[in-house]
Design a protein around this motif. Structure first.
Motif, PDB file in Angstrom:
ATOM      1  N   LYS A  15      -7.667  -4.911  -0.232  1.00  0.00           N
ATOM      2  CA  LYS A  15      -8.969  -5.280  -1.337  1.00  0.00           C
ATOM      3  C   LYS A  15      -8.822  -3.997  -2.543  1.00  0.00           C
ATOM      4  CE  LYS A  15     -12.286  -5.505   2.650  1.00  0.00           C
ATOM      5  NZ  LYS A  15     -13.170  -4.740   3.100  1.00  0.00           N
ATOM      6  N   GLY A  16      -8.681  -4.462  -3.789  1.00  0.00           N
ATOM      7  CA  GLY A  16      -8.377  -3.174  -4.661  1.00  0.00           C
ATOM      8  C   GLY A  16      -6.877  -3.406  -5.289  1.00  0.00           C
ATOM      9  N   ASP A  17      -6.808  -2.751  -6.328  1.00  0.00           N
ATOM     10  CA  ASP A  17      -5.055  -2.666  -5.908  1.00  0.00           C
ATOM     11  C   ASP A  17      -4.703  -1.496  -4.730  1.00  0.00           C
ATOM     12  OD1 ASP A  17      -5.402  -2.593  -8.603  1.00  0.00           O
ATOM     13  OD2 ASP A  17      -6.083  -0.434  -9.016  1.00  0.00           O
ATOM     14  N   ILE A  18      -3.220  -2.278  -4.804  1.00  0.00           N
ATOM     15  CA  ILE A  18      -2.780  -1.661  -3.553  1.00  0.00           C
ATOM     16  C   ILE A  18      -2.312   0.145  -3.182  1.00  0.00           C
ATOM     17  CG2 ILE A  18       0.062  -1.654  -2.404  1.00  0.00           C
ATOM     18  CD1 ILE A  18       0.283  -4.058  -3.813  1.00  0.00           C
ATOM     19  N   VAL A  19      -2.658   0.759  -2.104  1.00  0.00           N
ATOM     20  CA  VAL A  19      -2.440   2.527  -1.556  1.00  0.00           C
ATOM     21  C   VAL A  19      -1.397   2.115  -0.862  1.00  0.00           C
ATOM     22  CG1 VAL A  19      -3.239   3.974  -1.283  1.00  0.00           C
ATOM     23  CG2 VAL A  19      -4.590   2.993  -3.343  1.00  0.00           C
ATOM     24  N   ARG A  25       9.673  10.005   6.838  1.00  0.00           N
ATOM     25  CA  ARG A  25      10.516   8.894   6.682  1.00  0.00           C
ATOM     26  C   ARG A  25      10.274   7.620   7.562  1.00  0.00           C
ATOM     27  NH1 ARG A  25      15.754  11.216   8.797  1.00  0.00           N
ATOM     28  NH2 ARG A  25      16.039  10.707  11.284  1.00  0.00           N
ATOM     29  N   ASP A  26       9.560   7.621   8.192  1.00  0.00           N
ATOM     30  CA  ASP A  26       9.397   6.383   9.227  1.00  0.00           C
ATOM     31  C   ASP A  26       8.137   6.124   9.424  1.00  0.00           C
ATOM     32  OD1 ASP A  26       8.657   8.279  10.891  1.00  0.00           O
ATOM     33  OD2 ASP A  26       9.639   8.056  12.885  1.00  0.00           O
ATOM     34  N   VAL A  27       7.145   6.682   7.881  1.00  0.00           N
ATOM     35  CA  VAL A  27       5.909   5.632   8.288  1.00  0.00           C
ATOM     36  C   VAL A  27       5.203   5.268   7.183  1.00  0.00           C
ATOM     37  CG1 VAL A  27       3.408   6.249   8.682  1.00  0.00           C
ATOM     38  CG2 VAL A  27       5.178   7.707  10.594  1.00  0.00           C
ATOM     39  N   LEU A  28       5.119   4.186   6.727  1.00  0.00           N
ATOM     40  CA  LEU A  28       4.458   3.449   6.002  1.00  0.00           C
ATOM     41  C   LEU A  28       2.858   3.375   6.015  1.00  0.00           C
ATOM     42  CD1 LEU A  28       4.719   2.834   2.693  1.00  0.00           C
ATOM     43  CD2 LEU A  28       5.859   0.427   4.003  1.00  0.00           C
ATOM     44  N   LEU A  29       1.762   3.704   5.923  1.00  0.00           N
ATOM     45  CA  LEU A  29       0.568   3.128   5.491  1.00  0.00           C
ATOM     46  C   LEU A  29       0.471   2.018   4.353  1.00  0.00           C
ATOM     47  CD1 LEU A  29      -0.474   6.551   6.601  1.00  0.00           C
ATOM     48  CD2 LEU A  29      -0.635   4.899   8.059  1.00  0.00           C
ATOM     49  N   VAL A  30      -0.725   1.648   4.380  1.00  0.00           N
ATOM     50  CA  VAL A  30      -0.888   0.724   2.966  1.00  0.00           C
ATOM     51  C   VAL A  30      -2.128   0.184   3.772  1.00  0.00           C
ATOM     52  CG1 VAL A  30      -0.583  -1.711   1.579  1.00  0.00           C
ATOM     53  CG2 VAL A  30       1.307  -0.615   3.047  1.00  0.00           C
ATOM     54  N   THR A  31      -3.354   0.424   2.806  1.00  0.00           N
ATOM     55  CA  THR A  31      -4.329  -0.326   2.341  1.00  0.00           C
ATOM     56  C   THR A  31      -4.993  -0.730   0.820  1.00  0.00           C
ATOM     57  OG1 THR A  31      -7.106  -0.156   3.078  1.00  0.00           O
ATOM     58  CG2 THR A  31      -5.893   2.005   1.951  1.00  0.00           C
ATOM     59  N   SER A  60       0.600  12.919   0.160  1.00  0.00           N
ATOM     60  CA  SER A  60      -0.021  12.198  -0.855  1.00  0.00           C
ATOM     61  C   SER A  60      -0.486  10.732  -0.646  1.00  0.00           C
ATOM     62  CB  SER A  60       0.447  13.004  -2.039  1.00  0.00           C
ATOM     63  OG  SER A  60       0.641  14.135  -2.249  1.00  0.00           O
ATOM     64  N   LEU A  61      -0.893   9.899  -1.324  1.00  0.00           N
ATOM     65  CA  LEU A  61      -1.046   8.425  -1.184  1.00  0.00           C
ATOM     66  C   LEU A  61      -1.149   8.506  -3.066  1.00  0.00           C
ATOM     67  CD1 LEU A  61      -4.507   8.303   0.660  1.00  0.00           C
ATOM     68  CD2 LEU A  61      -1.637   8.547   1.262  1.00  0.00           C
ATOM     69  N   PHE A  62      -0.116   7.386  -2.932  1.00  0.00           N
ATOM     70  CA  PHE A  62      -0.504   6.650  -4.370  1.00  0.00           C
ATOM     71  C   PHE A  62      -0.794   4.983  -4.579  1.00  0.00           C
ATOM     72  CE2 PHE A  62       3.299   9.407  -2.134  1.00  0.00           C
ATOM     73  CZ  PHE A  62       3.877   9.810  -3.774  1.00  0.00           C
ATOM     74  N   VAL A  63      -0.937   4.795  -5.628  1.00  0.00           N
ATOM     75  CA  VAL A  63      -1.815   3.402  -5.687  1.00  0.00           C
ATOM     76  C   VAL A  63      -0.571   3.041  -6.803  1.00  0.00           C
ATOM     77  CG1 VAL A  63      -3.164   4.772  -8.138  1.00  0.00           C
ATOM     78  CG2 VAL A  63      -3.877   2.512  -6.485  1.00  0.00           C
ATOM     79  N   PHE A  64      -1.016   1.598  -6.738  1.00  0.00           N
ATOM     80  CA  PHE A  64      -0.029   0.937  -7.876  1.00  0.00           C
ATOM     81  C   PHE A  64      -0.499  -0.473  -8.485  1.00  0.00           C
ATOM     82  CE2 PHE A  64       3.155  -3.278  -8.452  1.00  0.00           C
ATOM     83  CZ  PHE A  64       4.119  -2.350  -8.752  1.00  0.00           C
ATOM     84  N   ARG A  65      -0.531   0.724 -10.670  1.00  0.00           N
ATOM     85  CA  ARG A  65      -1.310   0.244 -11.400  1.00  0.00           C
ATOM     86  C   ARG A  65      -0.120   0.014 -12.176  1.00  0.00           C
ATOM     87  NH1 ARG A  65      -5.779   3.949 -10.377  1.00  0.00           N
ATOM     88  NH2 ARG A  65      -7.509   2.742  -8.608  1.00  0.00           N
ATOM     89  N   SER A  66       0.098  -1.216 -12.968  1.00  0.00           N
ATOM     90  CA  SER A  66       0.441  -2.023 -14.030  1.00  0.00           C
ATOM     91  C   SER A  66       1.954  -1.526 -13.554  1.00  0.00           C
ATOM     92  CB  SER A  66      -0.432  -0.607 -14.897  1.00  0.00           C
ATOM     93  OG  SER A  66      -0.979  -0.879 -15.501  1.00  0.00           O
ATOM     94  N   GLY A  67       2.554  -1.885 -12.722  1.00  0.00           N
ATOM     95  CA  GLY A  67       3.935  -2.368 -12.141  1.00  0.00           C
ATOM     96  C   GLY A  67       3.998  -0.443 -11.799  1.00  0.00           C
ATOM     97  N   ILE A  68       3.491   0.499 -11.482  1.00  0.00           N
ATOM     98  CA  ILE A  68       3.993   1.657 -11.075  1.00  0.00           C
ATOM     99  C   ILE A  68       3.232   2.023  -9.620  1.00  0.00           C
ATOM    100  CG2 ILE A  68       5.260   1.934 -13.409  1.00  0.00           C
ATOM    101  CD1 ILE A  68       3.131   4.480 -14.343  1.00  0.00           C
ATOM    102  N   PHE A  69       4.123   3.439  -9.556  1.00  0.00           N
ATOM    103  CA  PHE A  69       2.609   4.524  -8.520  1.00  0.00           C
ATOM    104  C   PHE A  69       2.493   5.190  -9.059  1.00  0.00           C
ATOM    105  CE2 PHE A  69       4.388   1.197  -4.926  1.00  0.00           C
ATOM    106  CZ  PHE A  69       4.013   1.123  -4.589  1.00  0.00           C
ATOM    107  N   GLN A  70       1.127   5.587  -8.978  1.00  0.00           N
ATOM    108  CA  GLN A  70       0.683   7.143  -9.675  1.00  0.00           C
ATOM    109  C   GLN A  70      -0.302   7.086  -8.097  1.00  0.00           C
ATOM    110  OE1 GLN A  70      -2.055   5.482 -12.714  1.00  0.00           O
ATOM    111  NE2 GLN A  70      -0.155   4.082 -13.600  1.00  0.00           N
TER     112      GLN A  70
END
Length: 73
Positions: A15-19, A25-31, A60-70
């Protein structure tokens, strides 16, 4: 996160942009940026792993918008 072409709705139906969170190093969280409940959970999980885990990276969490992570504020 380097392979930017994989970060799309085609690969991650959120739902929404990818966060993402990468607390270790062995953990990736996505929502999604509009999934309030899971964002709260993800922040807690990332903070817990960052505090107690091995090979930590960031809480920190990162959001993928306009082709980049912020950094998600």
């Amino acid at each position: 996160m380097i392979l930017l072409d994989i970060w799309s709705k085609e690969h991650f139906d959120v739902k929404g942009d990818i966060v993402v969170g990468i607390p270790a190093r062995d953990v990736l969280l996505v929502t999604g940026s509009e999934d309030t409940e899971n964002l709260v959970k993800m922040r807690k999980i990332a903070a817990d792993i960052f505090e107690t885990g091995a090979h930590i990276i960031t809480d920190s969490l990162f959001v993928f918008r306009s082709g980049i992570f912020q950094i998600l504020e």
